[in-house]
Motif scaffolding. Structure first.
Motif, PDB file in Angstrom:
ATOM      1  N   VAL A  20       0.816  -1.210   0.000  1.00  0.00           N
ATOM      2  CA  VAL A  20       0.000   0.000   0.000  1.00  0.00           C
ATOM      3  C   VAL A  20       0.853   1.264   0.000  1.00  0.00           C
ATOM      4  CG1 VAL A  20      -1.766   1.264   1.285  1.00  0.00           C
ATOM      5  CG2 VAL A  20      -1.837  -1.220   1.210  1.00  0.00           C
ATOM      6  N   GLY A  21       1.961   1.260   0.676  1.00  0.00           N
ATOM      7  CA  GLY A  21       2.815   2.435   0.781  1.00  0.00           C
ATOM      8  C   GLY A  21       2.863   2.933   2.206  1.00  0.00           C
ATOM      9  N   SER A  22       4.043   3.115   2.713  1.00  0.00           N
ATOM     10  CA  SER A  22       4.224   3.539   4.098  1.00  0.00           C
ATOM     11  C   SER A  22       4.103   5.051   4.213  1.00  0.00           C
ATOM     12  CB  SER A  22       5.593   3.099   4.584  1.00  0.00           C
ATOM     13  OG  SER A  22       6.596   3.805   3.880  1.00  0.00           O
ATOM     14  N   VAL A  23       4.061   5.509   5.449  1.00  0.00           N
ATOM     15  CA  VAL A  23       4.062   6.945   5.723  1.00  0.00           C
ATOM     16  C   VAL A  23       5.317   7.563   5.109  1.00  0.00           C
ATOM     17  CG1 VAL A  23       4.250   8.670   7.568  1.00  0.00           C
ATOM     18  CG2 VAL A  23       2.685   6.720   7.818  1.00  0.00           C
ATOM     19  N   ALA A  24       6.457   6.890   5.257  1.00  0.00           N
ATOM     20  CA  ALA A  24       7.723   7.400   4.720  1.00  0.00           C
ATOM     21  C   ALA A  24       7.642   7.605   3.211  1.00  0.00           C
ATOM     22  CB  ALA A  24       8.858   6.440   5.068  1.00  0.00           C
ATOM     23  N   VAL A  25       7.109   6.631   2.497  1.00  0.00           N
ATOM     24  CA  VAL A  25       7.005   6.733   1.037  1.00  0.00           C
ATOM     25  C   VAL A  25       6.095   7.889   0.663  1.00  0.00           C
ATOM     26  CG1 VAL A  25       6.125   5.576  -1.032  1.00  0.00           C
ATOM     27  CG2 VAL A  25       7.559   4.323   0.581  1.00  0.00           C
ATOM     28  N   ARG A  26       4.985   8.038   1.375  1.00  0.00           N
ATOM     29  CA  ARG A  26       4.055   9.132   1.091  1.00  0.00           C
ATOM     30  C   ARG A  26       4.702  10.492   1.355  1.00  0.00           C
ATOM     31  NH1 ARG A  26      -1.305   7.872   4.137  1.00  0.00           N
ATOM     32  NH2 ARG A  26      -2.053   9.665   2.952  1.00  0.00           N
ATOM     33  N   LEU A  27       5.514  10.587   2.414  1.00  0.00           N
ATOM     34  CA  LEU A  27       6.203  11.845   2.701  1.00  0.00           C
ATOM     35  C   LEU A  27       7.214  12.177   1.601  1.00  0.00           C
ATOM     36  CD1 LEU A  27       6.801  11.434   6.536  1.00  0.00           C
ATOM     37  CD2 LEU A  27       5.374  13.188   5.458  1.00  0.00           C
ATOM     38  N   VAL A  28       7.945  11.166   1.150  1.00  0.00           N
ATOM     39  CA  VAL A  28       8.910  11.383   0.064  1.00  0.00           C
ATOM     40  C   VAL A  28       8.180  11.842  -1.191  1.00  0.00           C
ATOM     41  CG1 VAL A  28      10.542  10.246  -1.492  1.00  0.00           C
ATOM     42  CG2 VAL A  28      10.639   9.790   0.968  1.00  0.00           C
ATOM     43  N   LYS A  29       7.067  11.181  -1.516  1.00  0.00           N
ATOM     44  CA  LYS A  29       6.299  11.537  -2.718  1.00  0.00           C
ATOM     45  C   LYS A  29       5.705  12.934  -2.631  1.00  0.00           C
ATOM     46  CE  LYS A  29       5.168   6.960  -4.418  1.00  0.00           C
ATOM     47  NZ  LYS A  29       4.107   5.980  -4.707  1.00  0.00           N
ATOM     48  N   ALA A  30       5.428  13.413  -1.415  1.00  0.00           N
ATOM     49  CA  ALA A  30       4.890  14.766  -1.252  1.00  0.00           C
ATOM     50  C   ALA A  30       5.902  15.796  -1.756  1.00  0.00           C
ATOM     51  CB  ALA A  30       4.542  15.038   0.209  1.00  0.00           C
ATOM     52  N   GLY A  31       7.196  15.465  -1.642  1.00  0.00           N
ATOM     53  CA  GLY A  31       8.248  16.311  -2.210  1.00  0.00           C
ATOM     54  C   GLY A  31       8.348  17.696  -1.601  1.00  0.00           C
ATOM     55  N   ARG A  32       8.010  17.849  -0.338  1.00  0.00           N
ATOM     56  CA  ARG A  32       8.017  19.176   0.276  1.00  0.00           C
ATOM     57  C   ARG A  32       9.198  19.410   1.196  1.00  0.00           C
ATOM     58  NH1 ARG A  32       1.876  19.320   2.066  1.00  0.00           N
ATOM     59  NH2 ARG A  32       2.468  21.228   3.122  1.00  0.00           N
ATOM     60  N   TRP A  33       9.842  18.331   1.659  1.00  0.00           N
ATOM     61  CA  TRP A  33      10.988  18.433   2.558  1.00  0.00           C
ATOM     62  C   TRP A  33      11.926  17.294   2.236  1.00  0.00           C
ATOM     63  CZ3 TRP A  33       6.169  16.852   3.915  1.00  0.00           C
ATOM     64  CH2 TRP A  33       5.291  17.820   4.366  1.00  0.00           C
ATOM     65  N   PRO A  34      13.199  17.434   2.578  1.00  0.00           N
ATOM     66  CA  PRO A  34      14.071  16.268   2.518  1.00  0.00           C
ATOM     67  C   PRO A  34      13.577  15.287   3.581  1.00  0.00           C
ATOM     68  CG  PRO A  34      15.373  18.288   2.657  1.00  0.00           C
ATOM     69  CD  PRO A  34      13.943  18.668   2.912  1.00  0.00           C
ATOM     70  N   VAL A  35      13.450  14.027   3.210  1.00  0.00           N
ATOM     71  CA  VAL A  35      12.961  13.000   4.130  1.00  0.00           C
ATOM     72  C   VAL A  35      14.028  11.924   4.284  1.00  0.00           C
ATOM     73  CG1 VAL A  35      11.184  11.232   4.549  1.00  0.00           C
ATOM     74  CG2 VAL A  35      10.554  13.411   3.458  1.00  0.00           C
ATOM     75  N   THR A  36      14.360  11.608   5.525  1.00  0.00           N
ATOM     76  CA  THR A  36      15.303  10.540   5.802  1.00  0.00           C
ATOM     77  C   THR A  36      14.531   9.399   6.447  1.00  0.00           C
ATOM     78  OG1 THR A  36      17.093  12.106   6.170  1.00  0.00           O
ATOM     79  CG2 THR A  36      17.415   9.881   7.045  1.00  0.00           C
ATOM     80  N   VAL A  37      14.672   8.201   5.886  1.00  0.00           N
ATOM     81  CA  VAL A  37      14.000   7.021   6.421  1.00  0.00           C
ATOM     82  C   VAL A  37      15.052   6.145   7.092  1.00  0.00           C
ATOM     83  CG1 VAL A  37      12.519   5.046   5.912  1.00  0.00           C
ATOM     84  CG2 VAL A  37      12.317   7.137   4.543  1.00  0.00           C
ATOM     85  N   VAL A  38      14.874   5.924   8.392  1.00  0.00           N
ATOM     86  CA  VAL A  38      15.847   5.152   9.170  1.00  0.00           C
ATOM     87  C   VAL A  38      15.339   3.732   9.337  1.00  0.00           C
ATOM     88  CG1 VAL A  38      17.017   5.010  11.395  1.00  0.00           C
ATOM     89  CG2 VAL A  38      16.554   7.250  10.382  1.00  0.00           C
ATOM     90  N   PRO A  39      16.137   2.732   8.954  1.00  0.00           N
ATOM     91  CA  PRO A  39      15.674   1.337   9.080  1.00  0.00           C
ATOM     92  C   PRO A  39      15.542   0.887  10.534  1.00  0.00           C
ATOM     93  CG  PRO A  39      17.923   1.430   8.193  1.00  0.00           C
ATOM     94  CD  PRO A  39      17.480   2.836   8.397  1.00  0.00           C
TER      95      PRO A  39
END
Length: 153
Positions: free
Chosen positions: A134-153
């Motif tokens: 479905v897509g995680s919150v992280a993926v949706r934030l990256v797709k929003a393209g409004r801020w640099p997003v860092t996803v930590v494993p």
């Protein structure tokens, strides 16, 4: 003839001043908070720790006091963060604030990042198998393209 450029404010030109990190008590979100704290320390930025309290439909709660449960989670997260900062006092100084928002995690983090004028957003990788489809919150934030997003494993 030279073209004149209007000077616009640009976020992040001197490094981030506000770093938003989403926490929910999961291991990956706590790793994200630790990573974001390191960034904030090195950049002399404000660390805005954000917990989004879920809002469930009345029928979905089935009589469980959801608001009380999410308030307890928020209090526990604040206690954990305070403990960690006390242990590091004098070694690593990080300016931080704790914020709670209500709603679904994605919209809550977007609201937080907008209201706090975030220069960067840090989140933990989703630990739920269904999010790979479905897509995680992280993926949706990256797709929003409004801020640099860092996803930590």
């Amino acid at each position: 003839m030279t073209e004149q450029h209007s000077h616009r404010f640009e976020r992040g030109t001197d490094g981030p001043k506000v770093i938003v990190v989403g926490v929910d008590g999961s291991d990956s979100s706590l790793r994200a908070a630790a990573y974001a704290a390191g960034l904030a320390r090195r950049q002399h930025a404000l660390l805005a720790v954000v917990y989004v309290q879920p809002v469930l439909a009345a029928g979905a709660a089935l009589g469980v006091p959801v608001a009380e449960t999410t308030d307890e989670i928020a209090k526990d997260l604040v206690a954990q963060i305070r403990d960690a900062t006390e242990r590091l006092k004098g070694i690593f100084e990080v300016r931080w604030e704790f914020h709670t928002f209500r709603g679904d995690p994605y919209n809550g983090l977007v609201t937080a990042a907008d209201e706090l004028k975030a220069d960067a957003v840090v989140v933990g990788a989703s630990e739920q198998a269904g999010h790979r489809i479905v897509g995680s919150v992280a993926v949706r934030l990256v797709k929003a393209g409004r801020w640099p997003v860092t996803v930590v494993p």
